[in-house]
Design a protein around this motif. Structure first.
Motif, PDB file in Angstrom:
ATOM      1  N   LYS A  84       0.827  -1.215   0.000  1.00 29.30           N
ATOM      2  CA  LYS A  84       0.000   0.000   0.000  1.00 29.30           C
ATOM      3  C   LYS A  84       0.858   1.261   0.000  1.00 29.30           C
ATOM      4  O   LYS A  84       0.480   2.278  -0.569  1.00 29.30           O
ATOM      5  N   GLY A  85       2.061   1.179   0.621  1.00 21.78           N
ATOM      6  CA  GLY A  85       2.958   2.323   0.577  1.00 21.78           C
ATOM      7  C   GLY A  85       3.399   2.677  -0.828  1.00 21.78           C
ATOM      8  O   GLY A  85       3.619   3.856  -1.147  1.00 21.78           O
ATOM      9  N   LEU A  86       3.539   1.670  -1.700  1.00 21.05           N
ATOM     10  CA  LEU A  86       3.864   1.928  -3.101  1.00 21.05           C
ATOM     11  C   LEU A  86       2.639   2.401  -3.865  1.00 21.05           C
ATOM     12  O   LEU A  86       2.726   3.281  -4.727  1.00 21.05           O
ATOM     13  N   LEU A  87       1.489   1.794  -3.575  1.00 19.77           N
ATOM     14  CA  LEU A  87       0.274   2.125  -4.311  1.00 19.77           C
ATOM     15  C   LEU A  87      -0.147   3.570  -4.085  1.00 19.77           C
ATOM     16  O   LEU A  87      -0.732   4.197  -4.976  1.00 19.77           O
ATOM     17  N   ASP A  88       0.177   4.112  -2.922  1.00 17.58           N
ATOM     18  CA  ASP A  88      -0.169   5.515  -2.648  1.00 17.58           C
ATOM     19  C   ASP A  88       0.616   6.479  -3.525  1.00 17.58           C
ATOM     20  O   ASP A  88       0.231   7.647  -3.657  1.00 17.58           O
ATOM     21  N   LEU A  89       1.719   6.012  -4.117  1.00 19.26           N
ATOM     22  CA  LEU A  89       2.499   6.878  -5.001  1.00 19.26           C
ATOM     23  C   LEU A  89       1.830   7.070  -6.352  1.00 19.26           C
ATOM     24  O   LEU A  89       2.176   8.009  -7.076  1.00 19.26           O
ATOM     25  N   VAL A  90       0.886   6.194  -6.694  1.00 20.01           N
ATOM     26  CA  VAL A  90       0.192   6.276  -7.988  1.00 20.01           C
ATOM     27  C   VAL A  90      -1.317   6.294  -7.694  1.00 20.01           C
ATOM     28  O   VAL A  90      -1.972   5.250  -7.767  1.00 20.01           O
ATOM     29  N   PRO A  91      -1.878   7.451  -7.357  1.00 22.52           N
ATOM     30  CA  PRO A  91      -3.297   7.497  -6.961  1.00 22.52           C
ATOM     31  C   PRO A  91      -4.250   6.996  -8.043  1.00 22.52           C
ATOM     32  O   PRO A  91      -5.296   6.425  -7.723  1.00 22.52           O
ATOM     33  N   VAL A  92      -3.901   7.194  -9.311  1.00 22.58           N
ATOM     34  CA  VAL A  92      -4.795   6.759 -10.387  1.00 22.58           C
ATOM     35  C   VAL A  92      -4.955   5.237 -10.373  1.00 22.58           C
ATOM     36  O   VAL A  92      -6.069   4.708 -10.464  1.00 22.58           O
ATOM     37  N   VAL A  93      -3.859   4.532 -10.243  1.00 20.49           N
ATOM     38  CA  VAL A  93      -3.915   3.071 -10.198  1.00 20.49           C
ATOM     39  C   VAL A  93      -4.632   2.606  -8.936  1.00 20.49           C
ATOM     40  O   VAL A  93      -5.430   1.663  -8.963  1.00 20.49           O
ATOM     41  N   ARG A  94      -4.374   3.269  -7.832  1.00 21.82           N
ATOM     42  CA  ARG A  94      -5.045   2.885  -6.582  1.00 21.82           C
ATOM     43  C   ARG A  94      -6.552   3.026  -6.693  1.00 21.82           C
ATOM     44  O   ARG A  94      -7.310   2.129  -6.293  1.00 21.82           O
ATOM     45  N   GLU A  95      -7.019   4.118  -7.265  1.00 27.74           N
ATOM     46  CA  GLU A  95      -8.465   4.351  -7.360  1.00 27.74           C
ATOM     47  C   GLU A  95      -9.134   3.376  -8.330  1.00 27.74           C
ATOM     48  O   GLU A  95     -10.240   2.910  -8.068  1.00 27.74           O
ATOM     49  N   LEU A  96      -8.478   3.068  -9.434  1.00 23.71           N
ATOM     50  CA  LEU A  96      -9.125   2.132 -10.370  1.00 23.71           C
ATOM     51  C   LEU A  96      -9.179   0.720  -9.781  1.00 23.71           C
ATOM     52  O   LEU A  96     -10.105  -0.053 -10.077  1.00 23.71           O
ATOM     53  N   ILE A  97      -8.217   0.367  -8.930  1.00 18.32           N
ATOM     54  CA  ILE A  97      -8.292  -0.929  -8.242  1.00 18.32           C
ATOM     55  C   ILE A  97      -9.458  -0.940  -7.266  1.00 18.32           C
ATOM     56  O   ILE A  97     -10.215  -1.921  -7.185  1.00 18.32           O
TER      57      ILE A  97
END
Length: 547
Positions: free
Chosen positions: A311-324
């Motif tokens: 999750k620490g990495l995913l927060d660096l790319v908000p677009v990818v996080r939101e689509l997941i």
């Protein structure tokens, strides 16, 4: 020590042989990019919202140059910006890649103004300085080899590898990094060598080397250091991605965290920085998309949404996080819309662009399947609106899934509805019970047959060369009786004869014991076995298949 030196030379020869079949120079940055673009990427990608300055700041070294020149060739709207950033990188104080500098200046052709004209004097000075540095490094290495100083030899090869990497000569960089292997005295040295080889192999697109040296590094260390573990997992994920193993790549990337993927400082990322290979944003993007395309819903929730490390990495790319999150909350239209907006940027990624179409197709199919799971019937018009897709195209996609046996449904073309294929539970229950009964009968018959064979001392024997006493063939097995013998004691006597120096041979199911039985005894044994069969009608019926 001479043996170690000769082994190192052999290792260098092995690398030479490998590179003869995979020779590359700086031109691979251009020709290789064109060759790769044939697998799904467009020649001119329109990415109006792409922030190339922020993107370039994630990387360092050869990887940064390779990515910038890939963008320059595939996105005309960002071509000059990519060339400008590449030239700024090539003119940094520690840069030695003058060959690539001259090639990029030739591609620019004066379109960036007088500030970016060819500086021939500076280029000649760098070439002279590089020649002197190479001569010094080779002299120091030769001195270390003469003095048989193992650690000094390792550092000498490592410094030469870093020098060739800075010059853009990846072939010689790989050779020198591999030669340090025979002079590594502790686990940390082995891990350092493996990471250097991985860094160069990624630049050469030699992902077989990447997998090999990831495995070597994992065996060289106990993997307690999260920084080393996350780097190796990311490199292994990239190797799996290159082979289209999306599920394996997703699991490797999801084991990563931000601690081991730091990029250092923009001014001096350092050779140990993973910015020479991948950025943390890349790991988050690759891992998220591969997980959506390959993992089922429970594993996706467990490995992705509940994974605090990733999750620490995913927060660096908000677009990818939101689509997941949209996918997991069944907002499939929003998920696919975010993917469509992100697609131009992904097509400009030097590693991911060849997989974009395949990943997008898999994710879309999973969205269609997940949408239909809760329903017995669905209106295709409503479904088309949800996915923002024309109705004829949606029917074709669903029909393809039905033909592939991935969606248990039927299409009502007249009413434009999709119906789940119903299975009669009573019929399914009968089929299951019948199948279980047949399996039970097979097992019982096999057990009865084996019990009958054991009761009458009928065994299958194996033959090995050389008895314990040294004379001819001997029987070996778990309980080796004589085929055709009515009593186990006769089988034991036959084994004793074979072990003591006689020979026992079996051909076609008949037993011949040399020096142990006469023809009359053999006849009696046969009669006893025949009478035993006559006295047991169950065995006879079983052997004839009537039981």
């Amino acid at each position: 020590m001479q043996a170690v030196l000769s082994t190192a030379e052999e290792a260098g020869m092995d690398v030479d042989a490998h590179m003869d079949g995979q020779a590359k120079d700086d031109t691979s940055i251009f020709t290789g990019a064109n060759a790769e673009s044939g697998s799904g990427a467009n020649d001119d990608i329109d990415a109006p919202n792409f922030d190339i300055d922020t993107y370039a700041a994630r990387y360092a070294g050869y990887t940064k140059l390779r990515r910038l020149l890939f963008i320059a060739q595939h996105c005309k709207s960002r071509e000059l910006d990519a060339y400008r950033l590449a030239l700024d990188t090539l003119k940094q104080p520690r840069s030695l890649n003058i060959q690539l500098y001259r090639k990029v200046m030739g591609l620019v052709g004066g379109r960036l103004g007088p500030a970016y004209s060819l500086d021939a004097t500076w280029a000649e000075d760098i070439d002279k300085r590089a020649a002197m540095q190479k001569e010094r490094l080779e002299s120091d290495l030769q001195t270390s080899r003469t003095g048989m100083a193992k650690e000094s030899i390792r550092l000498g090869y490592q410094d030469l590898g870093e020098f060739h990497y800075a010059r853009g000569d990846l072939d010689n960089a790989l050779k020198n990094f591999v030669r340090t292997r025979d002079y590594c005295s502790i686990a940390r040295h082995n891990v350092e060598m493996c990471l250097n080889v991985i860094k160069v192999s990624v630049g050469l697109d030699s992902f077989a080397h990447v997998s090999t040296y990831v495995s070597k590094a994992e065996h060289a260390t106990d993997m307690n250091d999260p920084k080393v573990r996350h780097k190796l997992k990311a490199a292994a994920g990239l190797a799996q991605l290159s082979q289209h193993n999306y599920a394996s790549a997703a699991r490797k990337f999801l084991d990563c965290g931000p601690s081991g993927l730091s990029r250092g400082t923009p001014q001096d990322p350092g050779p140990a920085s993973f910015a020479h290979v991948l950025a943390p944003e890349d790991v988050a993007t690759y891992g998220g998309l591969c997980a959506l395309a390959s993992l089922d819903r429970p594993e996706l929730k467990r490995s992705l949404l509940e994974n605090m490390t990733f999750k620490g990495l995913l927060d660096l790319v908000p677009v990818v996080r939101e689509l997941i999150y949209d996918f997991c909350r069944s907002r499939y239209g929003a998920c696919l819309g975010a993917l469509a907006a992100l697609k131009p940027e992904l097509l400009l990624d030097v590693h991911l662009h060849r997989h974009v179409e395949s990943l997008y197709q898999r994710i879309r199919e999973r969205c269609l399947l997940q949408y239909f799971i809760p329903y017995l019937s669905v209106d295709l018009g409503s479904m088309a609106n949800t996915f923002d897709t024309p109705l004829p195209r949606l029917e074709e996609e669903i029909a393809a899934l039905i033909v592939a046996n991935r969606m248990p449904a039927r299409i009502d073309s007249q009413r434009k509805t999709l119906h789940r294929r119903q299975v009669d539970p009573r019929e399914a229950g009968y089929k299951k019970v019948f199948s279980m009964g047949q399996e039970f009968l097979r097992e019982v018959r096999a057990m009865l047959f084996r019990m009958s064979l054991l009761e009458h001392s009928v065994f299958v024997e194996t033959e090995t060369r050389g008895g314990a006493g040294g004379g001819g063939d001997a029987r070996s097995g778990g309980r080796a009786g004589t085929l055709g013998s009515p009593h186990p004691s006769q089988g034991r006597a036959a084994r004793g004869q074979g072990a003591g120096g006689g020979t026992s041979q079996a051909r076609g199911g008949d037993a011949v014991l040399e020096g142990e039985s006469s023809p009359e005894e053999d006849t009696d044994m046969g009669e006893d076995f025949g009478s035993a069969n006559q006295q047991d009608p169950d065995l006879e019926a079983t052997l004839t298949g009537e039981g």
